[in-house]
Design an enzyme around this catalytic site. Structure first.
Site, short mmCIF file in Angstrom:
data_model
loop_
_atom_site.label_atom_id
_atom_site.label_comp_id
_atom_site.label_asym_id
_atom_site.label_seq_id
_atom_site.Cartn_x
_atom_site.Cartn_y
_atom_site.Cartn_z
N LYS A 35 -10.04 -5.77 4.73
CA LYS A 35 -10.48 -4.72 3.80
C LYS A 35 -9.78 -3.42 4.19
O LYS A 35 -9.74 -3.06 5.37
CB LYS A 35 -11.99 -4.59 3.88
CG LYS A 35 -12.61 -3.60 2.91
CD LYS A 35 -14.14 -3.64 3.01
CE LYS A 35 -14.81 -2.69 2.05
NZ LYS A 35 -16.29 -2.79 2.10
N SER B 221 -18.33 -3.29 -2.27
CA SER B 221 -16.98 -2.75 -2.20
C SER B 221 -15.97 -3.65 -1.50
O SER B 221 -14.78 -3.36 -1.53
CB SER B 221 -17.02 -1.41 -1.47
OG SER B 221 -17.37 -1.58 -0.10
N SER C 128 -22.21 -4.25 0.22
CA SER C 128 -20.78 -4.42 -0.03
C SER C 128 -20.20 -5.74 0.44
O SER C 128 -19.02 -6.03 0.17
CB SER C 128 -20.00 -3.26 0.61
OG SER C 128 -20.21 -2.08 -0.12
#
Length: 563
Positions: free
Chosen positions: A206, A278, A302
């Site tokens: 990420k 996210s 997330s």
């Protein structure tokens, strides 16, 4: 000294006079100023100004008290303005630590042992089947030299290039680095130096995880060229395990949603829809067979939310189990890193590498994690929250009962106003990005953050600490709940605020399809109870096989995504 009216209300908020949201005061005062057209700026903070703020502060002062507060605020303003000139990088933590288990004694035993299960596997006949193989299967193929790391890495890079135009899940390909790491892995394995199950396996990070030589964009236009010299702790651990970093994957701007500066990350099950976030790119890429595993993060959903949408297995570990050093901070007391994989066992293998104490993250801890653990399902109790459906009408409970676990109805903490504890996140993320509203920067970091950051400036220290005290109450109540069960099961996302505040671990599993969209289920365990949690999740997956379903990648095209 000249003090602007807006500075007054920022100051009152900063020093903690009041008990209700101060944006109301600001709005009222600004509106009053607008009516005057050309207001004269006050030359000092006066007792009259303090008196006008009392109705929002929730207090009533005497005349002498107002004069004393006005003098104190005036003095503090000079000090606060001076302090704000000191640079505060996002990586600098405040001088406090959050411990989700304050009643427990410090851990001194070994961190646990993770061993590969014994499997017999032959190289799949097609690249597609190889791309969707599990971490466990790929590890055995690499160990037995049926597949090389370079072969896997090139396959992963090719699929990332092929499907990213539709999925928009990649920020940066790390192709040169990946091929070098893969070649080094093959040489070591050929020489008999096998580092373990992740040796030679591709993975994605990420893009709030720093890696020198590459941008770490945080998903936001404002930060898309920023680079860091430090390597994130989680990258160091995966490097030491011999894993191969192939891509920095997308996240919603500043870790919110699936909208980043390059567009909306797509769900491979239906590329017309977003992947949620996210950890948008991490979940999308794993679901599409672009990488065997990825690392995501969660503050308030997330990992769980995009895992649900994309039909993958996401582990949000106990707070503090994985070091966050070298990663973007949104909330010092809520941020967590975890693996995103295609199965619970894969998550266990990756978690076994990345967990543990790190001096660079003062809130990280060493706690034992063993895999496979010595877990007897018949000795475990799984809780569930009662609904209108009876126990025997709920398929997940029937499956668990068939596995031999005991079931018990539970009630989770739920009291009026509990949702207000979101103010903890509001205050901490506003502090982490304090420079943006103070410099009047209104764009370049996502369209949803501006109000949150500005409102966070008006959360007083008193209200933040009161919310943290209520958080302690919540933690104590969860201790009592978890005394009766080893974990509990529920629909994905139903307890996100609760468990992200208390720090409990959750694993999110695919649980079938509704139309063309995956559904999911979550198991939430005791603090540091990842061994038992993942053992039950693995058994559930073996019984249901939902995790083996693949998205229709033939439909994952740029045209189907709407261009």
């Amino acid at each position: 000294m000249s003090v602007d009216r807006r500075d007054l209300f920022r100051l009152i908020a900063a020093v903690g006079v009041g008990t209700v949201p101060f944006q109301r005061a600001l709005a009222a005062e600004v509106a009053r100023d607008d009516e005057k057209k050309q207001p004269d700026p006050p030359t000092a903070i006066t007792a009259e100004m303090v008196e006008r703020a009392e109705w929002v502060a929730g207090i009533t002062l005497t005349g002498d008290e107002r004069k004393a507060v006005a003098g104190s605020l005036t003095r503090n303003l000079l000090a606060l303005n001076a302090v704000r000139k000191e640079p505060l990088p996002n990586s600098l933590p405040p001088a406090f630590q959050f411990n989700p288990a304050p009643e427990s004694t410090p851990h001194t035993a070994p961190r646990g042992v993770v061993t590969m299960p014994k499997v017999e596997v032959k190289k799949p006949a097609t690249d597609d089947d190889l791309a969707f193989a599990s971490v466990v299967e790929l590890a055995e193929l690499v160990r037995t030299k049926q597949v090389t790391s370079v072969e896997l890495t090139k396959l992963s890079l090719a699929r990332l290039k092929k499907y990213d135009p539709a999925l928009l899940c990649v920020v940066t390909l790390t192709e040169d680095l990946a091929l070098k790491q893969a070649e080094a892995a093959d040489k070591e394995i050929a020489a008999g130096k096998y580092r373990g199950p992740l040796h030679g396996l591709p993975w994605g990070a990420k893009d709030l995880i720093s890696m020198p030589g590459y941008p770490t964009t945080w998903g936001a236009e404002r930060y898309k060229v920023q680079k860091f010299e430090d390597t994130a702790a989680v990258v160091k651990r995966l490097d030491a395990a011999g894993a191969v970093l192939v891509a920095k994957l997308t996240l919603g701007a500043l870790a919110l949603g699936d909208q980043w500066f390059g567009g909306m990350t797509r769900n491979p099950w239906n590329v017309k829809t977003g992947s949620s976030g996210s950890s948008a790119g991490s979940c999308s890429a794993v679901a599409a067979g672009l990488v065997p595993f990825a690392i995501g993060s969660e503050t308030l959903g997330s990992i769980v939310s995009p895992s649900t949408r994309c039909g993958v297995t996401g582990l949000r570990p106990t707070f503090g189990r994985v070091s966050r050093a070298g990663c973007m901070t949104l909330s010092w007391t809520m941020d967590k890193l975890g693996p995103i994989t295609r199965s619970a066992e894969d998550a266990a293998i990756v978690f076994g590498v990345i967990h543990g104490r790190d001096p660079a993250d003062p809130m990280s801890v060493d706690r034992p994690f063993d895999w496979p653990g010595k877990v007897n399902l018949k000795e475990l109790t799984v809780g569930y929250v009662e609904t209108r459906q009876k126990e025997d009408e709920r398929p997940e409970l029937k499956t668990l009962k068939d596995l031999g676990v005991k079931l018990a109805a539970i009630k989770l903490p739920n009291w009026p106003g509990m949702d207000a504890l979101r103010v903890i996140l509001d205050a901490e993320c506003a502090a982490a990005f304090d420079e943006l509203p103070r410099k009047g920067i209104a764009d370049g970091y996502g369209r949803f953050w501006g109000t949150t950051f500005r409102a966070g400036e008006f959360v007083t220290a008193v209200e933040y600490i009161r919310a943290m005290r209520l958080r302690t109450k919540l933690m104590q109540q969860m201790v009592e709940v978890m005394k009766t069960v080893d974990m509990y099961v529920g629909p994905a996302g139903f307890d996100l605020l609760l468990t992200n505040l208390t720090g409990h671990p959750t694993v999110c599993l695919p649980n079938g399809l509704r139309g063309d969209q995956p559904t999911a289920i979550t198991f939430t365990g005791r603090l540091y109870g990842e061994t038992e949690l993942l053992a039950v999740a693995k058994a559930y997956q073996e019984a249901t096989k939902h995790h083996l379903k693949r998205p229709p990648m033939d439909k994952a095209t740029k045209e189907n995504a709407g261009g």
